[in-house]
Design a protein around this motif. Structure first.
Motif, mmCIF file in Angstrom:
data_model
loop_
_atom_site.group_PDB
_atom_site.id
_atom_site.type_symbol
_atom_site.label_atom_id
_atom_site.label_comp_id
_atom_site.label_asym_id
_atom_site.label_seq_id
_atom_site.Cartn_x
_atom_site.Cartn_y
_atom_site.Cartn_z
ATOM 1 N N ILE A 1 -2.216 11.817 12.161
ATOM 2 C CA ILE A 1 -2.765 11.774 10.805
ATOM 3 C C ILE A 1 -1.635 12.091 9.833
ATOM 4 N N ALA B 1 0.710 2.655 6.388
ATOM 5 C CA ALA B 1 -0.421 3.267 7.069
ATOM 6 C C ALA B 1 -1.450 2.225 7.499
ATOM 7 N N GLU B 2 -1.696 1.255 6.634
ATOM 8 C CA GLU B 2 -2.665 0.212 6.989
ATOM 9 C C GLU B 2 -2.143 -0.677 8.118
ATOM 10 N N GLY C 1 -2.885 1.486 11.176
ATOM 11 C CA GLY C 1 -4.183 2.144 11.280
ATOM 12 C C GLY C 1 -4.102 3.655 11.241
ATOM 13 N N LEU C 2 -3.120 4.203 10.530
ATOM 14 C CA LEU C 2 -2.894 5.653 10.468
ATOM 15 C C LEU C 2 -3.843 6.298 9.453
ATOM 16 N N PRO C 3 -4.669 7.261 9.864
ATOM 17 C CA PRO C 3 -5.515 7.961 8.888
ATOM 18 C C PRO C 3 -4.642 8.719 7.876
ATOM 19 N N VAL D 1 -7.723 3.052 5.264
ATOM 20 C CA VAL D 1 -7.321 4.184 6.100
ATOM 21 C C VAL D 1 -7.394 5.513 5.350
ATOM 22 N N TYR D 2 -7.888 5.501 4.108
ATOM 23 C CA TYR D 2 -7.982 6.763 3.358
ATOM 24 C C TYR D 2 -9.033 7.649 3.992
ATOM 25 N N GLY E 1 -7.829 5.201 11.780
ATOM 26 C CA GLY E 1 -7.795 5.047 10.325
ATOM 27 C C GLY E 1 -9.117 4.560 9.779
ATOM 28 N N ASN F 1 -11.897 6.728 7.559
ATOM 29 C CA ASN F 1 -12.333 6.207 6.274
ATOM 30 C C ASN F 1 -13.851 6.158 6.181
#
Length: 561
Positions: free
Chosen positions: A212, A232-233, A236-238, A255-256, A350, A354
């Protein structure tokens, strides 16, 4: 022919203009009258006349925060010695803890009066030293270009922050050769990313099962926002935002994961605790973001920490760090977005994080909702106001409803002190309305918070600022009352407030105002406010029972105790 001369104050103003200063915030003092006179003939710099030095310093801090998103220029304030400087110190402290570029100029005692405890004399090095990057005093007018260039460089370099410059009043009246010119425009020096460190980072990511990111802070700007979101997108990273850095990524990003700090989503807290890799970018990982250094914990045997920050002194300062990267966060974000590593398989976390955030940050209708339901009001604001509206608030539980239910879509769109200072919201909103007249600006203030700097509504009206002010009035210092009920239930002491009619107060300043005691009254008042320009104030009267966005109530706290 004789040598042409100019005053030191004129040279100082020339240096400010050369550094790109277009606005200063001030409460005038006799100690820098020469500067005010020099500003009279300078069309390039607007002088915003404030009503208290704390308000002026907050405006400069907020202006620096907004400039950091693009130009990077520091906010500028001028105050007088003694009480002017001490009043302004709160803005310096906020700029320091919030890592925002700012320069405070202080008119000082004459050089021949120093060290006699003259009228309003203060040792500024001793007073401001712990809460700013550099404190200095200009005794030689010929060195003004050197000092001003250095002040700007220090304020914007590395971890941005405040600088304090003392100006002896007699020095400002000295004359120098007209040939002495300002130094060239100062830019932030680049801090490149180490390729080996990037390779190591992606190695850690490829080995991680539940990573994360926690982002937002020193040096964050539009470039960092756009590139980090892309990075991040891609994998797929949160992404969680640090305390009051919610505009560091678009709320529309897939992913927010929500915001850290006070009253976060419990599922996000658990996600951070369970992460095997934390990537902190720009964030200091201070007490508020980490809930007292518990999320993440200081020592976690199964958790790795990567910390990317522009100040080497911040790396490894509190947390054990497994990979440190001292570089500009925007340079890092761009490098990460462009980096290709086939070993990294995109994560599903991610999208899952979200979904959890969206569920938590959506207000569900309730049959037991209070007459004026704050969650419903903020949800309606999301539908009624432009997505890029700038929300400005000080400290208090009232802000939690916006932190949870508002979507900080624009950038910058959240002006809120991570230092937790009350009284910041109204001055910040004035600065925002002047800096971004094309955008909707909203000041959100509790009743206790508002009366600390509410007089700056006079500044807003005088300078034609277009802003909406929401005063959430529960007749108490609500945050302290919440802690009081938790620790000393039913023993109310020192937290009650007897308030004025805030709607009448707004009208007295020359604005339009309304009172809302129910959700529908707020909806109606907001609709009316949107048809008007200038200062608009809505006095929102809520019951003290409705303590916080987390759902905390007086009765529940007493029952638990």
């Amino acid at each position: 022919m004789g040598t042409t001369l100019k005053s030191a104050a004129q040279l100082l103003v020339e240096c400010l203009a050369e550094q790109g200063t277009d606005r200063i915030f001030t409460v005038p003092g006799e100690s820098f009258l020469a500067v005010l006179d020099a500003l009279h003939d300078t069309a390039a710099i607007e002088t915003v006349i404030c009503r208290q030095e704390g308000g002026a310093a907050f405006m400069a801090c907020a202006d620096g925060a907004m400039n950091a998103a693009g130009s990077g220029r520091p906010g500028i304030a001028f105050v007088t010695r003694g009480p002017g400087a001490t009043n302004a110190s709160i803005g310096v402290h906020v700029a320091h803890q919030d890592s925002q570029p700012m320069i405070l100029f202080v008119g000082d005692v004459a050089r021949n009066m120093r060290d006699r405890e003259g009228f309003q004399e203060v040792d500024f090095s001793a007073y401001f030293g712990p809460i700013c990057k550099w404190v200095t005093r200009i005794d030689d007018p010929a060195r003004i270009p050197e000092y001003i260039a250095r002040a700007y460089s220090v304020a914007i370099s590395g971890r941005p922050g405040p600088v304090v410059v003392a100006l002896p009043e007699d020095m400002l009246c000295d004359h120098v050769d007209d040939a002495i010119a300002p130094r060239p425009f100062t830019t932030r020096p680049p801090q490149a990313v180490c390729p080996d460190a990037m390779q190591a980072l992606f190695g850690l990511i490829s080995d991680a099962a539940s990573p994360i990111a926690i982002i937002g802070g020193a040096g964050w700007n539009t470039k960092a926002r756009d590139h980090f979101q892309q990075f991040a997108e891609n994998i797929g990273l949160p992404v969680a935002t640090a305390f009051r850095r919610q505009d560091a990524i678009s709320p529309d990003s897939a992913v927010y994961a929500g915001n850290m700090g006070y009253g976060p989503n419990p599922k996000l807290v658990q996600r951070v605790k369970d992460a095997d890799l934390i990537i902190a970018v720009g964030a200091r990982l201070g007490e508020a973001t980490t809930d007292g250094y518990e999320v993440p914990t200081l020592e976690h045997p199964d958790q790795l920490l990567v910390h990317i920050h522009p100040d080497a002194n911040e790396l490894g300062r509190v947390y054990k760090t497994d990979l440190e990267m001292c570089c500009s966060v925007d340079e890092f974000a761009e490098a990460a977005a462009l980096w290709e590593d086939s070993a990294v398989i995109p994560f599903d976390a991610g999208a899952q994080a979200n979904r959890e955030w969206r569920e938590w940050a959506s207000a569900a209708p309730s049959e037991t909702a209070p007459a004026l339901d704050m969650a419903a009001c903020v949800t309606h604001m999301r539908e009624a106001l432009p997505k890029d509206s700038i929300i400005c608030n000080g400290a208090g539980n009232f802000a939690g409803w916006w932190h949870r239910y508002w979507r900080y879509a624009g950038y910058p769109s959240q002006l809120a002190p991570t230092a937790g200072a009350m009284g910041y919201g109204v001055p910040a909103a004035v600065a925002a309305a002047l800096r971004h007249p094309e955008r909707q600006v909203v000041a959100v203030a509790g009743d206790g918070d508002f009366l600390m700097n509410g007089q700056e509504l006079a500044t807003a009206v005088q300078h034609g600022a277009n802003l909406l002010v929401l005063v959430i009035d529960n007749g108490a210092y609500g945050t302290i009352r919440m802690h009081q009920e938790r620790e000393y239930p039913a023993r109310v002491s020192g937290t009650q407030l007897s308030n004025p009619d805030f709607a009448m107060l707004g009208a007295a300043f020359g604005g339009w105002s309304a009172v809302a005691t129910t959700t529908q009254e707020f909806i109606d008042a907001l609709a009316q406010a949107q048809t008007r320009q200038g200062l608009r104030l809505i006095h929102m009267k809520i019951d003290i029972e409705q303590l916080a966005a987390s759902g905390a109530t007086v009765s529940a706290l007493r029952a638990k105790a």
